[in-house]
Enzyme design. Sequence first.
Site, short mmCIF file in Angstrom:
data_model
loop_
_atom_site.label_atom_id
_atom_site.label_comp_id
_atom_site.label_asym_id
_atom_site.label_seq_id
_atom_site.Cartn_x
_atom_site.Cartn_y
_atom_site.Cartn_z
N ASP A 50 -48.74 -36.61 8.01
CA ASP A 50 -48.10 -37.89 7.69
C ASP A 50 -47.94 -38.78 8.93
O ASP A 50 -46.84 -39.29 9.21
CB ASP A 50 -46.72 -37.67 7.05
CG ASP A 50 -46.76 -36.68 5.91
OD1 ASP A 50 -47.73 -36.71 5.15
OD2 ASP A 50 -45.82 -35.87 5.78
N GLU A 80 -47.49 -43.08 -2.88
CA GLU A 80 -46.46 -42.68 -1.91
C GLU A 80 -46.89 -43.12 -0.51
O GLU A 80 -47.92 -43.76 -0.33
CB GLU A 80 -46.25 -41.17 -1.95
CG GLU A 80 -47.51 -40.38 -1.66
CD GLU A 80 -47.35 -38.88 -1.84
OE1 GLU A 80 -46.21 -38.39 -1.77
OE2 GLU A 80 -48.38 -38.20 -2.06
#
Length: 555
Positions: A14, A187
């Site tokens: 991420d 997301e």
Amino acid sequence: MKIQNPVLPGFNSDPSIIRVNDTYYIATSTFEWFPGVRIHASKDMVHWNLVAHPLNTVKLLDMRGNVASGGIWAPDLSYADGKFWLVYTDAKICDGPFKDVVNYLTTAEEITGPWSDPIRLNGVGFDASLFHDDDGKKYLIQQTWDHREYKHPFDVLTLTEYDPIAEKMLPETRKPIYGGTAVGLTEGPHLYKINGYYYIFAAQGGTVYTHEEVVARSKTLEVGSFETQPGEVFLTNFDTPYNYIQKQGHGALVETPSGEWYYASLCGRPWHHDTEAINDPRGWCTLGRETAIQKVEWDEAGWPHIVGGHGGTTEVDAPKDAILTEAPENHNQFNEFDENELDINFNTLRVPFDEKMGNINDEVPGHLRLYGQGSLENFFELSLVARRWQAFNFDAETKVKFEPKTYRAMAGLTNYYNNNHYSWVHVTWNEKNGAVIDVAEHNQTNYTTYLKDDAIKIPEGTEYVWFRTKVRTKTYTYEYSFDGENFVEIPVVLDAAILSDDYVNLTMGGFFTGGFVGLAAVDMDGYREPADFDYFKYEELPDTNEKGHSGPGLK
């Protein structure tokens, strides 16, 4: 120079990348591992150094009791108003209809801190990031979770204004800003303003082999105004199964001083058992989700594209204005525990290393002392110090003094993914031989002790036992020695796939970390039996896989 992907090998997922003057910074997720958030720095995007763990106090991050793969999800790093801003999610629940999360904000003038006391923002959804608009306003954009069983759990991306003076969110400004495409599972959003357009970069498809990154833009931040990029998706490996790197998607965009653009995203490198086809299963990522960087170019219509195609490439041209950065050639680690704090590469689970867990170079000079606490499945009291697997082939070794008086006391060397997926070689005790060496593995819901009553007897008068693990991509083994010179391999060959995201995903909703290797002590009787570790060594080995296979070695 060439960027060789992945740039951050091993569990570094991420990525949120920014540039401040001539230095690039990448913040990555740490989930239940403490301290929270890893920040790497570079001036050339090729060579990276781990420089900070911002969330290094319980005041900034309290994960005691967090489930596996809970904790820090998708930190967002930005720079504005002369300081660094770090938004992070602390997730308490992974499985089931609810995602109990809290989003926080902390700031610092220097990347190494000190970081301010956390500001609690909201619990709307995970993957929140902060956008600093050119009119001075600030907005939080985030995934929004819907627990209702008759709705899709991934609701639209929500935009809410943040008041930096009052240090609070303005919930009355909340609005649904973008719903993604039919792929769903939208997301990991980041919002940018480039040449008069607001661009949303967001992940879709789930953080598996269907993962992708989608781009949308608008001239305003009004509801319904964002248009998805036409044509092929910005970044995905869903249709590129032969690529060396897979799972690319969730990430962030950065511009160089001379106007070039790059995109940092998570990725995975699967390998296969000899009996498996390349496409199904797609493979086993024992190093977890790593960080890759791709170059970006813009078309005449103002849309971004990955140079070399949406599947990305393993080698990428470094920025033309790159400044050579010195960094270690490998991730080898050797600790003799003659300092009073843990190596920056070590982590603990959920809570910081403290006197309850043990001490370094204190009671026993030149040793790491771990006090036996709960089992390796304990979410509250656990004495485990470990570091990431960052290569497919490596050896790790330690030397331990431990004097168990019951089978409920154990200490040794572990390869660990989470509370349901780990193994270890350890000193313990049994009724037949007294102090012994055994190997055990937890695979999903089954705990297996391999040597049982034939556990290896430790000779009388032996003070220390040496342990070594040899990880060789697909399998790994354990060895022991009573003199530190002559090691004996224990005849137990373990499947490394059990320590992969992909295997854990078969039975658990939290599968977001990666393999670790480290030191552990357990005393189920609660008497805190101490284990003294004299050193820890982690040494990476050359990649031996043949080229042309989808696993490690294909360049």
